[in-house]
Design a protein around this motif. Structure first.
Motif, PDB file in Angstrom:
ATOM      1  N   UNK A  56       0.821  -1.213   0.000  1.00 36.46           N
ATOM      2  CA  UNK A  56       0.000   0.000   0.000  1.00 36.46           C
ATOM      3  C   UNK A  56       0.857   1.267   0.000  1.00 36.46           C
ATOM      4  N   UNK A  57       2.168   1.100  -0.092  1.00 34.95           N
ATOM      5  CA  UNK A  57       3.065   2.248  -0.025  1.00 34.95           C
ATOM      6  C   UNK A  57       3.179   2.973  -1.355  1.00 34.95           C
ATOM      7  N   UNK A  58       3.974   4.039  -1.388  1.00 34.88           N
ATOM      8  CA  UNK A  58       4.135   4.827  -2.620  1.00 34.88           C
ATOM      9  C   UNK A  58       4.875   4.044  -3.687  1.00 34.88           C
ATOM     10  N   UNK A  59       4.593   4.372  -4.934  1.00 33.65           N
ATOM     11  CA  UNK A  59       5.279   3.725  -6.045  1.00 33.65           C
ATOM     12  C   UNK A  59       6.461   4.557  -6.536  1.00 33.65           C
ATOM     13  N   UNK A  60       6.377   5.868  -6.302  1.00 32.81           N
ATOM     14  CA  UNK A  60       7.413   6.783  -6.791  1.00 32.81           C
ATOM     15  C   UNK A  60       7.935   7.650  -5.653  1.00 32.81           C
ATOM     16  N   UNK A  61       9.075   8.247  -5.873  1.00 33.37           N
ATOM     17  CA  UNK A  61       9.644   9.191  -4.915  1.00 33.37           C
ATOM     18  C   UNK A  61      10.404  10.260  -5.698  1.00 33.37           C
ATOM     19  N   UNK A  62      10.671  11.352  -5.027  1.00 40.91           N
ATOM     20  CA  UNK A  62      11.423  12.455  -5.629  1.00 40.91           C
ATOM     21  C   UNK A  62      12.789  12.557  -4.960  1.00 40.91           C
ATOM     22  N   UNK A  63      13.828  12.470  -5.755  1.00 39.57           N
ATOM     23  CA  UNK A  63      15.199  12.690  -5.279  1.00 39.57           C
ATOM     24  C   UNK A  63      15.521  14.161  -5.494  1.00 39.57           C
ATOM     25  N   UNK A  64      15.990  14.837  -4.457  1.00 36.93           N
ATOM     26  CA  UNK A  64      16.273  16.268  -4.537  1.00 36.93           C
ATOM     27  C   UNK A  64      17.694  16.546  -4.060  1.00 36.93           C
ATOM     28  N   UNK A  65      18.167  17.733  -4.390  1.00 42.89           N
ATOM     29  CA  UNK A  65      19.489  18.135  -3.897  1.00 42.89           C
ATOM     30  C   UNK A  65      19.439  18.329  -2.379  1.00 42.89           C
ATOM     31  N   UNK A  66      18.585  19.234  -1.907  1.00 41.78           N
ATOM     32  CA  UNK A  66      18.459  19.509  -0.483  1.00 41.78           C
ATOM     33  C   UNK A  66      16.984  19.692  -0.140  1.00 41.78           C
ATOM     34  N   UNK A  67      16.693  19.575   1.157  1.00 44.41           N
ATOM     35  CA  UNK A  67      15.347  19.785   1.680  1.00 44.41           C
ATOM     36  C   UNK A  67      15.406  20.813   2.806  1.00 44.41           C
ATOM     37  N   UNK A  68      14.263  21.347   3.236  1.00 38.65           N
ATOM     38  CA  UNK A  68      14.276  22.361   4.305  1.00 38.65           C
ATOM     39  C   UNK A  68      14.933  21.833   5.581  1.00 38.65           C
ATOM     40  N   UNK A  69      15.606  22.730   6.273  1.00 30.81           N
ATOM     41  CA  UNK A  69      16.223  22.428   7.570  1.00 30.81           C
ATOM     42  C   UNK A  69      17.192  21.253   7.496  1.00 30.81           C
TER      43      UNK A  69
END
Length: 302
Positions: A68-81
């Motif tokens: 039931x989990x996510x199928x996709x994700x987003x890889x990013x350079x940085x995130x807040x904090x």
């Protein structure tokens, strides 16, 4: 405490006289090219080491997360904090490549955060994940190998939130502050994983090469010795750095030109570099001197 208890406490036991370590406690082994085998290896390295603000979508392999989990994700350079991951309220799973714990294998580090973030409650940040170990799965096991890895470069960090209009005054101010610090960057099209950027009044091109480090260094040395390492007038090869097992040459460029102005020169450089890589003869004395100069200005980023 009995001998068996002491063995269990030490995380090891003996089988037929051989001591067996508990791999769940063993550190992740060092991997020189942690993203090798992934779709878009050079862009994984670029997001981790070169680009200030970018994202890419990844797809989980079958069975990597709960049904039931996510199928996709987003890889990013940085995130807040400096969060390692964020399971946004809208269900988006995001992980940062430029923050979080580091071991000897960046692939396991990112996979650890990716799985922890996918399992986190919706609306929850993952400030840091436990250190990866020898049994932590690698990205090569967690992600669908057939899914493309396409990078989107952003001018700032608005991608952190679904709608910037929903931010309160404090959140809006923090985002504006982050956006103001973003370095203008453009992904060029003439060669994979080549990024133009402007830093103050200077501009540079950084290109993550997909070749063996030593072979790429030799090829650049051949070009430098032949005065063929320039990208045009008012440009020069500054040197190169090593990141995640790959070589990243850096050129100083004409600050009056933009990234698009270098597409043609980069395409020509790609041809010259391929020709230099195809040469099998030993380096000449002049080429060896050029190679030594490149190595003397080289640093390694993990």
């Amino acid at each position: 405490m009995g001998k068996a208890s002491r063995r269990r406490k030490n995380g090891s036991d003996k089988v037929h006289g051989t001591r067996v370590r508990d791999l769940s406690m063993a550190p992740a082994p060092f991997v020189a090219r942690p993203f090798e085998g992934l779709s878009g290896e050079t862009d994984w390295v670029a997001i981790r080491e070169v680009v200030p603000s970018a994202t890419a979508t990844v797809t989980f392999a079958d069975g990597a997360v709960a049904a039931h989990g996510p199928r996709n994700a987003t890889v990013a350079t940085v995130l807040p904090l400096s969060w390692s991951g964020l399971h946004r309220a809208d269900g988006t799973v995001m992980v940062a490549l430029q923050s979080g714990s580091t071991t000897g294998d960046a692939s396991r580090d990112v996979a650890q955060v990716l799985l922890a973030t996918a399992a986190a409650d919706v609306g929850t940040p993952v400030q840091s994940a436990p250190l990866a170990t020898a049994v932590t799965p690698r990205l090569q096991e967690v992600l669908d190998p057939a899914a493309p890895f396409e990078v989107t470069v952003h001018e700032g960090f608005d991608f952190w939130v679904p709608d910037t209009g929903d931010l309160d005054d404090e959140g809006r101010e923090a985002l504006e502050h982050a956006n103001a610090a973003a370095i203008p960057t453009v992904k060029l099209e003439s060669a994979p994983s080549a990024y133009w950027c402007r830093v103050g009044e200077r501009s540079y091109l950084r290109w993550v090469l997909p070749y063996d480090e030593d072979a790429a260094t030799d090829a650049l040395a051949r070009l430098h010795a032949a005065s063929a390492a320039s990208l045009g007038e008012d440009s020069r090869l500054l040197g190169a750095f090593r990141a995640c097992g790959l070589l990243v040459p850096v050129w100083d460029l004409d600050p009056s030109l933009g990234g698009a102005d270098y597409e043609g020169a980069l395409a020509q450089m790609a041809v010259r570099l391929d020709d230099a890589l195809a040469q099998s003869s030993p380096l000449s004395s002049e080429e060896r001197r050029a190679r030594s100069g490149l190595l003397s200005r080289q640093v390694t980023l993990r």
